[in-house]
Design an enzyme around this catalytic site. Structure first.
Site, PDB file in Angstrom:
ATOM      1  N   ASP A 203      14.203  -4.914  -4.302  1.00  0.00           N
ATOM      2  CA  ASP A 203      12.790  -4.778  -4.314  1.00  0.00           C
ATOM      3  C   ASP A 203      11.973  -5.396  -5.535  1.00  0.00           C
ATOM      4  OD1 ASP A 203      10.224  -4.095  -3.860  1.00  0.00           O
ATOM      5  OD2 ASP A 203      10.522  -1.829  -3.494  1.00  0.00           O
TER       6      ASP A 203
ATOM      7  N   VAL B 229      -2.062  -8.237  -4.141  1.00  0.00           N
ATOM      8  CA  VAL B 229      -2.405  -9.274  -5.191  1.00  0.00           C
ATOM      9  C   VAL B 229      -1.797 -10.690  -4.608  1.00  0.00           C
ATOM     10  CG1 VAL B 229      -1.464 -10.127  -7.467  1.00  0.00           C
ATOM     11  CG2 VAL B 229      -2.174  -7.625  -7.247  1.00  0.00           C
TER      12      VAL B 229
ATOM     13  N   LYS C 107       3.408  -0.516 -14.852  1.00  0.00           N
ATOM     14  CA  LYS C 107       3.406   0.834 -15.181  1.00  0.00           C
ATOM     15  C   LYS C 107       5.092   0.907 -15.249  1.00  0.00           C
ATOM     16  CE  LYS C 107       0.861   1.895 -11.797  1.00  0.00           C
ATOM     17  NZ  LYS C 107       0.738   0.466 -10.897  1.00  0.00           N
TER      18      LYS C 107
ATOM     19  N   LYS D  90      -1.107  -3.368   4.950  1.00  0.00           N
ATOM     20  CA  LYS D  90      -1.003  -4.116   3.766  1.00  0.00           C
ATOM     21  C   LYS D  90      -0.461  -5.010   4.075  1.00  0.00           C
ATOM     22  CE  LYS D  90       1.614  -3.192  -0.415  1.00  0.00           C
ATOM     23  NZ  LYS D  90       2.687  -2.213  -1.152  1.00  0.00           N
TER      24      LYS D  90
ATOM     25  N   GLU E 217      -9.044  -7.369  -5.006  1.00  0.00           N
ATOM     26  CA  GLU E 217      -8.246  -7.160  -3.972  1.00  0.00           C
ATOM     27  C   GLU E 217      -8.580  -5.868  -2.875  1.00  0.00           C
ATOM     28  OE1 GLU E 217      -4.713  -4.728  -4.367  1.00  0.00           O
ATOM     29  OE2 GLU E 217      -4.828  -5.029  -6.420  1.00  0.00           O
TER      30      GLU E 217
ATOM     31  N   SER F 172       8.531  -7.417  -6.168  1.00  0.00           N
ATOM     32  CA  SER F 172       7.249  -7.641  -5.221  1.00  0.00           C
ATOM     33  C   SER F 172       7.083  -9.216  -5.010  1.00  0.00           C
ATOM     34  CB  SER F 172       6.072  -7.048  -6.097  1.00  0.00           C
ATOM     35  OG  SER F 172       5.027  -7.470  -5.390  1.00  0.00           O
ATOM     36  N   ALA F 173       6.447  -9.442  -4.012  1.00  0.00           N
ATOM     37  CA  ALA F 173       5.971 -11.079  -3.603  1.00  0.00           C
ATOM     38  C   ALA F 173       4.981 -11.525  -4.607  1.00  0.00           C
ATOM     39  CB  ALA F 173       5.651 -10.988  -2.334  1.00  0.00           C
ATOM     40  N   ASP F 174       4.271 -10.335  -5.270  1.00  0.00           N
ATOM     41  CA  ASP F 174       3.167 -10.601  -6.263  1.00  0.00           C
ATOM     42  C   ASP F 174       3.635 -11.901  -7.391  1.00  0.00           C
ATOM     43  OD1 ASP F 174       1.629  -8.924  -4.901  1.00  0.00           O
ATOM     44  OD2 ASP F 174       1.508  -7.763  -6.541  1.00  0.00           O
TER      45      ASP F 174
HETATM   46  N1  PSU Z   1      -0.276  -1.064  -8.246  1.00  0.00           N
HETATM   47  C1  PSU Z   1      -1.459  -0.241  -8.590  1.00  0.00           C
HETATM   48  N2  PSU Z   1      -2.336  -0.198  -7.584  1.00  0.00           N
HETATM   49  C2  PSU Z   1      -1.979  -1.000  -6.270  1.00  0.00           C
HETATM   50  C3  PSU Z   1      -1.083  -1.822  -6.105  1.00  0.00           C
HETATM   51  C4  PSU Z   1      -0.227  -1.798  -7.227  1.00  0.00           C
HETATM   52  O1  PSU Z   1      -1.511   0.315  -9.395  1.00  0.00           O
HETATM   53  O2  PSU Z   1      -2.888  -0.886  -5.188  1.00  0.00           O
HETATM   54  C5  PSU Z   1      -0.945  -2.685  -4.802  1.00  0.00           C
HETATM   55  C6  PSU Z   1      -1.509  -4.104  -5.192  1.00  0.00           C
HETATM   56  O3  PSU Z   1      -1.994  -4.374  -3.938  1.00  0.00           O
HETATM   57  C7  PSU Z   1      -0.139  -4.846  -5.377  1.00  0.00           C
HETATM   58  C8  PSU Z   1       0.720  -4.021  -4.452  1.00  0.00           C
HETATM   59  O4  PSU Z   1       0.006  -6.301  -5.109  1.00  0.00           O
HETATM   60  O5  PSU Z   1       0.397  -2.986  -4.735  1.00  0.00           O
HETATM   61  C9  PSU Z   1       2.196  -4.436  -4.583  1.00  0.00           C
HETATM   62  O6  PSU Z   1       3.078  -3.845  -3.622  1.00  0.00           O
HETATM   63  P1  PSU Z   1       4.569  -4.171  -3.432  1.00  0.00           P
HETATM   64  O7  PSU Z   1       5.072  -3.439  -4.809  1.00  0.00           O
HETATM   65  O8  PSU Z   1       4.893  -3.627  -2.237  1.00  0.00           O
HETATM   66  O9  PSU Z   1       4.706  -5.714  -3.699  1.00  0.00           O
HETATM   67 MN    MN Z   2       8.267  -4.184  -2.617  1.00  0.00          MN
END
Ligand code: PSU
Ligand code: MN
Length: 306
Positions: A141, A109, A162, A89, A27, A143-145
């Site tokens: 909140d 991701v 984490k 992002k 990524e 994540s879309a992941d």
């Molecule tokens: N966790 C990390 N490093 C990162 C990310 C997550 O330790 O760089 C990044 C990844 O790209 C992940 C994104 O897909 O943050 C998730 O962001 P959000 O929580 O806004 O969905």
């Molecule tokens: Mn988010």
């Protein structure tokens, strides 16, 4: 063979896919938003080298000038690393507008899985995925992941979740959406900076061959969706749990006090945790990514052997 008019597959990557040779996707949000310059660029290039050393071709994924790239050049990686958080992002909801505008985007991701799948790449190595954030019962909140893991058939190798996330709720969400969570050589979910979280994974798997086999069966059963492999950070690079958890608590409290929300949350927390730990968290983060890249490359090779 490239059916998508918006996708550019790097020649080396296309050649590998066409000849059933192992490829590992990477990524780019980890480069632009996950680490500071210049460590981000150094790490991204070293990760590519580790994948090569383990017998696979790396494909760093990003959006450059509105083109979906499966395989970035060294210059693209330099650019993303130097631009840092000025690059968009890009999650699933951002793709259409960024591409239609000819803009740049760093893939999370989620979007790395989407583009890897379009290109025919089955496996992707990173550090951490997004998950259910602490306090999600009020902020929503999530994540879309997690949603992408439910739908897109790509294996994601990470170092667990984490505690900036609610690890228990993240596992619940993945269970609801049918995503297998595998511990590599462990029955416990690793906590990214440390090897232990106190939460159990669904299954322990101990070899790249068995990972590849399980993923192949999942595809052949027609189940769809991804598979999450959680690979503990090597002991020698893991952090003191008290030190890191205190840093995380402090960073989460600051984010709340400052009203940080949405897509800014994860990058804000990572940067603050790095400062609070005097850079130690970044050193661990870099090492766990190297460790995941090596496992993903070996698993990619096993997937090709069939
Ligand atoms: N966790 C990390 N490093 C990162 C990310 C997550 O330790 O760089 C990044 C990844 O790209 C992940 C994104 O897909 O943050 C998730 O962001 P959000 O929580 O806004 O969905
Ligand atoms: Mn988010």
């Amino acid at each position: 063979m490239n059916l998508n008019q918006y996708l550019d597959i790097a020649p080396e990557v296309a050649e590998a896919i066409a000849h059933n040779k192992p490829v590992v996707a990477l990524e780019s949000t980890i480069i632009s938003h996950g680490m500071p310059y210049p460590q981000n660029v150094e790490t991204a290039l070293k990760v590519e080298q580790i994948i090569r050393d383990n017998g696979a071709v790396p494909a760093t994924i990003a959006i450059i000038g509105g083109r979906l790239k499966a395989g970035c050049s060294k210059e693209d990686i330099e650019y993303l690393g130097k631009e840092g958080t000025r690059v968009n992002k890009a999650s699933r909801r951002d793709l259409a507008v960024l591409v239609s505008r000819g803009a740049d985007g760093a893939t999370t991701v989620t979007t790395t899985m989407i583009i890897a799948h379009m290109a025919g790449i089955q496996i992707f190595a990173t550090g951490g995925i997004g998950g259910v954030h602490r306090g999600a019962e009020t902020t929503m909140d999530i994540s879309a992941d997690l949603e992408e893991l439910a739908h897109t058939p790509v294996m994601v190798v990470c170092a667990g979740a984490k505690s900036i996330l609610d690890q228990g709720l993240t596992l619940e969400y993945l269970e609801t959406h049918g995503v297998p969570v595998i511990g590599y050589g462990t029955k416990e979910l690793p906590a990214f900076y440390t090897r232990k979280s106190g939460f159990s994974v669904d299954y322990e798997i101990d070899t790249p061959e068995e990972l590849a086999h399980a993923f192949r069966v999942q595809n052949e059963l027609g189940l769809g969706g991804g598979m999450l492999v959680t690979n503990p950070i090597p002991e020698e690079y893991s952090m003191d749990p008290d030190v890191i958890n205190q840093a995380i608590d402090e960073a989460v409290a600051e984010a709340k006090a400052q009203g940080i929300h949405g897509k800014e949350t994860t990058p804000f927390l990572l940067a603050r945790i790095k400062d609070i730990t005097g850079g130690d968290s970044l050193d661990s983060n870099i090492q766990l990514v190297f460790n995941n890249a090596a496992l993903a490359a070996k698993t990619a090779a096993a997937l090709c052997r069939g």
